[in-house]
Design an enzyme around this catalytic site. Structure first.
Site, PDB file in Angstrom:
ATOM      1  N   ASP A 209       6.550  49.367  38.016  1.00 34.01           N
ATOM      2  CA  ASP A 209       7.460  50.594  37.599  1.00 34.01           C
ATOM      3  C   ASP A 209       7.025  51.612  36.827  1.00 34.01           C
ATOM      4  O   ASP A 209       5.926  51.157  35.973  1.00 34.01           O
ATOM      5  CB  ASP A 209       8.792  50.223  37.202  1.00 34.01           C
ATOM      6  CG  ASP A 209       8.867  49.514  35.861  1.00 34.01           C
ATOM      7  OD1 ASP A 209       8.886  50.304  34.698  1.00 34.01           O
ATOM      8  OD2 ASP A 209       8.823  48.281  36.162  1.00 34.01           O
ATOM      9  N   ASP A 211       8.442  52.708  34.076  1.00 33.94           N
ATOM     10  CA  ASP A 211       9.290  52.704  32.892  1.00 33.94           C
ATOM     11  C   ASP A 211      10.499  53.806  33.301  1.00 33.94           C
ATOM     12  O   ASP A 211      10.876  54.098  34.550  1.00 33.94           O
ATOM     13  CB  ASP A 211       8.587  52.714  31.848  1.00 33.94           C
ATOM     14  CG  ASP A 211       9.493  52.146  30.484  1.00 33.94           C
ATOM     15  OD1 ASP A 211      10.040  51.272  30.545  1.00 33.94           O
ATOM     16  OD2 ASP A 211       9.693  52.653  29.588  1.00 33.94           O
TER      17      ASP A 211
END
Length: 285
Positions: A209, A211
């Protein structure tokens, strides 16, 4: 040589170890996350241990890191290949990229970072938190496994947070402003304990991802698990390649890391403490 591998159940299944056996190891630091599976791959002995347990029951803050590293040391491991799932702090490091980091910034708060204490003071050098020799080997294995030298980022800073919650936006933006590269929850104290146990240690991390610093990026468990699953084949290939190509003349400064670090005279260390750390520091006491 015995190569330790710390990862998930998917990695174990992909390694296809031969002549396997399971060893339940008790340690002075409690029980490891799971029994150690020992087998052979390409003529090399491999000891596999799932960091969070086979059914992922140990959260990052409470995983039995000390027991895990002690148990691997006790079955003859002298080098460890780890795997991690991480968030990216860089636009050009997207989900499903791989990273072999060479630095760590510790933001944890509640974890036991040492095997020692209890009347024994050890000041361990940790300027290079990952073994440079193992970092080089993993990065080379990644280039060969993927067929692309640019497919895996070699080097970078892993900021380790306490968890189990993901970052706030303020935290994520701060980490990014420092020039750090990836964020995760399991590098510490594992890397510190590996160094204290004189194990050559490095990791290959899979980005799951962005974040939460990136606009429209809200990290969810669903996203993390989906991208972790997508990263699995590439990480497994890197780890297998690293095992198959591990050089016989591999040398690591980590193997003598305790030399000159014990600040307490042997005669002043309580007998109970000496017994507890004998596997780790007996040669120096």
């Amino acid at each position: 040589m015995t190569i330790g591998v710390i990862g998930g159940s998917g990695l174990y299944e992909a390694l296809a170890l031969e002549n396997t056996r399971s060893e339940d190891v008790s340690t002075p630091y409690g029980e490891p996350s799971e029994a150690i599976t020992i087998g052979e791959l390409a003529g090399r002995e491999v000891a596999f241990l799932p960091r969070h347990g086979e059914d992922h029951r140990h959260p990052p803050s409470d995983a039995p890191y000390r027991a895990n590293l002690y148990a691997l040391k006790s079955v003859g491991v002298d080098r460890v290949i780890a795997t991690n799932a991480v968030g990216s702090l860089r636009e050009n490091l997207p989900p499903r990229a791989l990273v072999v980091p060479d630095q760590i910034f510790d933001r944890t708060k509640h974890r036991s970072p040492t095997f020692f204490g209890d009347g024994m003071v050890v000041h361990m050098g940790f300027a290079e938190p990952y073994c440079p020799a193992m970092v080089d080997h993993l990065a080379t294995a990644a280039a060969a496994a993927t067929g692309d030298e640019t497919a895996t980022e070699r080097g970078g800073t892993y900021v380790c947070i306490e968890g189990p919650q993901f970052s706030t936006k303020a935290e994520s933006e701060f980490y990014r402003s420092q020039g750090w590269d990836i964020v995760g929850m399991t590098a510490i104290p594992e890397a510190k304990l590996a160094r204290e146990a004189e194990l050559s240690y490095a990791t290959v991390a899979g980005v799951t991802d962005y974040d939460v610093w990136k606009e429209d990026s809200e990290v969810s468990l669903e996203e993390v698990l989906a991208n972790a699953a997508a990263n699995e084949d590439a990480i497994n290939a890197v780890v297998e390649r690293a095992i198959r190509t591990m050089p016989d003349d591999f040398e690591s400064e980590a193997w003598s890391a305790l030399e000159g670090t014990i600040n307490t005279p042997t005669e002043a260390i309580p007998e109970e403490t000496r017994e507890r750390v004998d596997l780790l520091a007996g040669d120096y006491l």
